[in-house]
Write a protein that holds these residues in place. Structure first.
Motif: not given
Length: 121
Positions: A1, A3, A32, A109-111
């Motif tokens: 995960q 953030q 990433y 995937t993450y924003w």
């Protein structure tokens, strides 16, 4: 995960500069691909710039030569230096993390929550 939290947006006159920052949580930031996207009212979310794990960079044609993306893995942060800003650069700017080098939002995937950039003429 992961953030993501963007900062640095604001109001600037045409021709001015802003530097956006995106701070990431977690210890895997360096693994990433990171990207910046923007979305103006009533428009789709568009790719702006991306940076790979080994710091290869790629840009939308509309920002080449004006914007620079960079990353500091020690600080878990990606930056977007924006120079020679134009009114058409006004939008909400989002940073995103993904697994592959891509200009497509769906590959990330993450924003973050976004930061507003407004360029006055």
């Amino acid at each position: 995960q992961v953030q993501l939290v963007e900062t640095g947006g604001g109001l600037v006159q045409a021709g001015g500069s802003l530097r956006l920052s995106c701070a990431a949580s977690g210890r895997t930031f360096s693994s990433y691909v990171m990207g910046w996207f923007r979305q103006a009212p009533g428009k789709e979310r568009d790719f702006v710039a991306g940076i790979s794990r080994n710091r290869n960079t790629y840009y939308a044609d509309s920002v080449k030569g004006r914007f620079t993306i960079s990353r500091d893995n020690a600080k878990n942060t990606v930056y977007l230096q924006m120079n020679s800003l134009k009114p058409e650069d006004s939008a909400i700017y989002y940073c995103a993390a993904g697994e592959i080098t891509s200009v497509t939002p769906y590959d990330y995937t993450y924003w973050g929550q976004g930061t507003q950039v407004t360029v006055s003429s």
